[in-house]
Design an enzyme around this catalytic site. Sequence first.
Site, PDB file in Angstrom:
ATOM      1  N   PRO A   1       0.932  -1.202  -0.031  1.00  0.00           N
ATOM      2  CA  PRO A   1      -0.147  -0.045   0.043  1.00  0.00           C
ATOM      3  C   PRO A   1       0.605   1.294   0.037  1.00  0.00           C
ATOM      4  O   PRO A   1       0.311   2.437  -0.272  1.00  0.00           O
ATOM      5  CB  PRO A   1      -0.674  -0.177   1.245  1.00  0.00           C
ATOM      6  CG  PRO A   1      -0.141  -1.392   2.155  1.00  0.00           C
ATOM      7  CD  PRO A   1       0.602  -2.166   1.360  1.00  0.00           C
TER       8      PRO A   1
ATOM      9  N   GLU B   1       2.052  -7.556   8.776  1.00  0.00           N
ATOM     10  CA  GLU B   1       2.100  -5.930   8.544  1.00  0.00           C
ATOM     11  C   GLU B   1       3.217  -5.483   7.597  1.00  0.00           C
ATOM     12  O   GLU B   1       3.009  -4.637   7.047  1.00  0.00           O
ATOM     13  CB  GLU B   1       2.464  -5.632   9.905  1.00  0.00           C
ATOM     14  CG  GLU B   1       0.999  -5.124  10.685  1.00  0.00           C
ATOM     15  CD  GLU B   1       0.240  -6.191  11.237  1.00  0.00           C
ATOM     16  OE1 GLU B   1      -0.130  -5.882  12.530  1.00  0.00           O
ATOM     17  OE2 GLU B   1       0.048  -7.027  10.618  1.00  0.00           O
TER      18      GLU B   1
ATOM     19  N   ARG C   1      -3.884  -8.080 -20.447  1.00  0.00           N
ATOM     20  CA  ARG C   1      -4.730  -7.802 -21.475  1.00  0.00           C
ATOM     21  C   ARG C   1      -4.306  -6.936 -22.688  1.00  0.00           C
ATOM     22  O   ARG C   1      -5.036  -6.620 -23.720  1.00  0.00           O
ATOM     23  CB  ARG C   1      -6.188  -7.422 -20.757  1.00  0.00           C
ATOM     24  CG  ARG C   1      -6.274  -6.015 -20.239  1.00  0.00           C
ATOM     25  CD  ARG C   1      -7.620  -5.505 -19.673  1.00  0.00           C
ATOM     26  NE  ARG C   1      -8.585  -5.240 -20.412  1.00  0.00           N
ATOM     27  CZ  ARG C   1      -8.449  -4.057 -21.245  1.00  0.00           C
ATOM     28  NH1 ARG C   1      -7.529  -3.132 -20.973  1.00  0.00           N
ATOM     29  NH2 ARG C   1      -9.542  -3.890 -22.071  1.00  0.00           N
TER      30      ARG C   1
ATOM     31  N   ASP D   1     -11.786   0.517 -25.080  1.00  0.00           N
ATOM     32  CA  ASP D   1     -12.083   0.606 -23.673  1.00  0.00           C
ATOM     33  C   ASP D   1     -11.848   1.891 -23.048  1.00  0.00           C
ATOM     34  O   ASP D   1     -11.148   2.666 -23.367  1.00  0.00           O
ATOM     35  CB  ASP D   1     -10.842  -0.580 -23.140  1.00  0.00           C
ATOM     36  CG  ASP D   1     -10.877  -1.737 -23.657  1.00  0.00           C
ATOM     37  OD1 ASP D   1     -10.130  -2.062 -24.380  1.00  0.00           O
ATOM     38  OD2 ASP D   1     -12.096  -2.511 -23.387  1.00  0.00           O
TER      39      ASP D   1
HETATM   40  N1  ADE Z   1      -0.863  -4.977  -0.115  1.00  0.00           N
HETATM   41  C1  ADE Z   1      -1.818  -4.509   0.962  1.00  0.00           C
HETATM   42  N2  ADE Z   1      -2.435  -3.708   0.481  1.00  0.00           N
HETATM   43  C2  ADE Z   1      -2.219  -3.456  -0.820  1.00  0.00           C
HETATM   44  C3  ADE Z   1      -2.431  -2.473  -1.824  1.00  0.00           C
HETATM   45  N3  ADE Z   1      -3.290  -1.724  -1.580  1.00  0.00           N
HETATM   46  N4  ADE Z   1      -1.719  -2.523  -2.912  1.00  0.00           N
HETATM   47  C4  ADE Z   1      -0.880  -3.660  -3.137  1.00  0.00           C
HETATM   48  N5  ADE Z   1      -0.189  -4.294  -2.216  1.00  0.00           N
HETATM   49  C5  ADE Z   1      -1.002  -4.263  -1.187  1.00  0.00           C
END
Ligand code: ADE
Length: 252
Positions: free
Chosen positions: A93, A121, A159, A174
Amino acid sequence: MTKLRFDVLTLFPGILAGPLSESILKRAREKDLLDVRLWNIRDFTADKHRTADDSPYGGEAGMVMKPEPVFAAVDAVKAEHPGEGFLTILLSPQGRVFDHPAAERLSRERRRIILLCGHYEAIDERVKETLVDEELSIGDYVLTGGELAALVVIDAAARLVSGVLGDEESAYRDSFGDGLLDHPHYTRPAEFRGRKVPEVLLSGNHDAIMRWRRKESLRATLLKRPDLLRTAELTKEDLRVLDELKKEHNLH
Ligand code: ADE
């Protein structure tokens, strides 16, 4: 013929196996346009409990993925393809948000792409410092692990590889290809539960249909994702139609 090649490093290969064995991704692999190898990081642990995580230094809650099995797994991938180039991506994230240009870039990548799926985590920082070329996130929310994100990246890039979508599938203009959302689509019946297909689509007038589609793409983008209009490639005629649409929807 380009072939897109991924090595996915994960503690849970089963999460990826199903989606890679269905529909378009399955067919792309059968046609040898897409190669995805799944590697279980746990196979590279050294102790009898096959430990892949440990508690963090500094004494906070949670677990951290240990560096040794990840390094060993990456070494094994590289040993299997001597002389090849690799691009190593950590799904997290904290990464840059994956979007259509990123999917296009990866779809053209000639190196093997190592997708490293984080879990728990965190992952030991030394993995990021020395193994990882870039971090990618699929959106501003936190998943239980990187596996679903890896699937999203593989799917969106695959794709775009020539030959992966059939003619019928790729004939669609698309969403995002030209920076706009897709126009609405209809199929038979011409009337369903009192709702009719727009007359113009039945008219056989190709020019009028093309104009309608462009206008409806602009409308969808204006109403659902107006932020995209800032970067979309727009003609003078598009700008005129947008003005018309804004009036129609009282957006000024
Ligand atoms: N791992 C946990 N959350 C994630 C996300 N939003 N994007 C990529 N990998 C992740």
